[in-house]
Write a protein that holds these residues in place. Structure first.
Motif, mmCIF file in Angstrom:
data_model
loop_
_atom_site.group_PDB
_atom_site.id
_atom_site.type_symbol
_atom_site.label_atom_id
_atom_site.label_comp_id
_atom_site.label_asym_id
_atom_site.label_seq_id
_atom_site.Cartn_x
_atom_site.Cartn_y
_atom_site.Cartn_z
ATOM 1 N N ALA A 40 0.663 -1.196 -0.026
ATOM 2 C CA ALA A 40 -0.051 -0.141 0.082
ATOM 3 C C ALA A 40 0.984 1.352 0.007
ATOM 4 N N ALA A 41 1.907 1.265 0.889
ATOM 5 C CA ALA A 41 2.859 2.393 0.755
ATOM 6 C C ALA A 41 3.510 2.518 -0.456
ATOM 7 N N HIS A 42 3.775 1.469 -1.072
ATOM 8 C CA HIS A 42 4.486 1.555 -2.590
ATOM 9 C C HIS A 42 3.448 2.238 -3.528
ATOM 10 N N PHE A 43 2.294 1.779 -3.518
ATOM 11 C CA PHE A 43 1.288 2.277 -4.525
ATOM 12 C C PHE A 43 0.803 3.312 -4.379
ATOM 13 N N ALA A 44 0.781 4.036 -2.835
ATOM 14 C CA ALA A 44 0.445 5.323 -2.594
ATOM 15 C C ALA A 44 1.686 6.397 -3.091
ATOM 16 N N SER A 45 2.893 5.879 -3.253
ATOM 17 C CA SER A 45 3.816 6.826 -3.390
ATOM 18 C C SER A 45 3.792 6.595 -5.056
ATOM 19 N N SER A 46 3.737 5.665 -5.675
ATOM 20 C CA SER A 46 3.644 5.620 -7.235
ATOM 21 C C SER A 46 2.368 6.496 -7.761
ATOM 22 N N LEU A 47 1.468 6.414 -6.910
ATOM 23 C CA LEU A 47 0.058 7.261 -7.517
ATOM 24 C C LEU A 47 0.349 8.624 -7.399
ATOM 25 N N ALA A 48 1.005 9.050 -6.066
ATOM 26 C CA ALA A 48 1.237 10.611 -5.895
ATOM 27 C C ALA A 48 2.274 10.906 -7.184
ATOM 28 N N GLU A 49 3.431 10.163 -7.685
ATOM 29 C CA GLU A 49 3.962 10.374 -8.812
ATOM 30 C C GLU A 49 3.193 10.562 -10.011
ATOM 31 N N PHE A 50 2.382 9.680 -10.277
ATOM 32 C CA PHE A 50 1.523 9.573 -11.233
ATOM 33 C C PHE A 50 0.567 11.087 -11.412
ATOM 34 N N VAL A 51 0.125 11.253 -10.122
ATOM 35 C CA VAL A 51 -0.626 12.522 -10.187
ATOM 36 C C VAL A 51 -0.027 13.683 -10.330
ATOM 37 N N GLU A 52 1.270 13.883 -10.042
ATOM 38 C CA GLU A 52 2.049 15.227 -10.203
ATOM 39 C C GLU A 52 2.656 15.248 -11.629
ATOM 40 N N THR A 53 2.827 13.872 -12.184
ATOM 41 C CA THR A 53 3.269 14.193 -13.350
ATOM 42 C C THR A 53 2.635 14.779 -14.784
#
Length: 171
Positions: A40-53
């Motif tokens: 879940a932590a890994h998914f949340a960090s990758s989701l934040a990168e995806f949203v910022e991109t």
């Protein structure tokens, strides 16, 4: 004593075996739970990168636009700003009109209550009652009550012909 030792040992084995099974299940549950937390932590960090991109991509895409596109984008943004200012002005105007209408409604309510108060007849200091008669009519009515209706004395003509007082008694 061997018998008691065997009996005690046989009683302990199922207890030890069941508690070891519980410990194994608990450890397995703990490992799965920690693994899910890490995922879940890994998914949340990758989701934040995806949203910022995409936001960064949008800024870069405006630099890639042609000068005509940038000019039309600027015009569109200016028109949007003007429209939002116009809408805000209209909203203020509508709010002012609502306030004016409320003031008029309050005035109408006040005037209506004043009209209602004025339509109620005010009691006079010595208002004559409708049942009382003027003094001359009151005297006449009391005289009529005392006298009553006078009953005729003697013969009365019913058919319209005059009666002679002496003619009835003579026959």
């Amino acid at each position: 004593m061997e018998m008691t030792d065997q009996a005690a040992a046989s009683d302990l084995r199922p207890l030890l075996h069941s508690s070891l099974g519980r410990i194994r299940w608990g450890l397995m549950f703990l490992v799965v739970f920690v693994g899910l937390g890490a995922a879940a932590a890994h998914f949340a960090s990758s989701l934040a990168e995806f949203v910022e991109t995409p936001a960064a991509g949008q800024v870069g895409s405006t630099m890639v636009l042609s000068p005509e596109d940038r000019a039309s984008l600027t015009e569109t943004q200016g028109a949007q700003q003007k429209l939002s200012d116009d809408i805000a002005g209209l909203t203020r105007h509508i709010d002012a009109q609502r306030g004016d209408l409320q003031a008029i409604l309050d005035q109408l309510t006040t005037l209506t209550s004043r009209i209602d108060i004025l339509q109620i007849p005010a009691p006079g200091p010595s208002a004559p009652s409708a049942a009382t008669l003027p003094p001359d009519k009151a005297v006449l009515s009391s005289v009529k009550k005392r006298i009553g209706r006078s009953k005729p004395q003697g013969p009365v003509s019913v058919g319209g012909a005059p009666l002679i007082a002496g003619s009835i008694g003579e026959r």
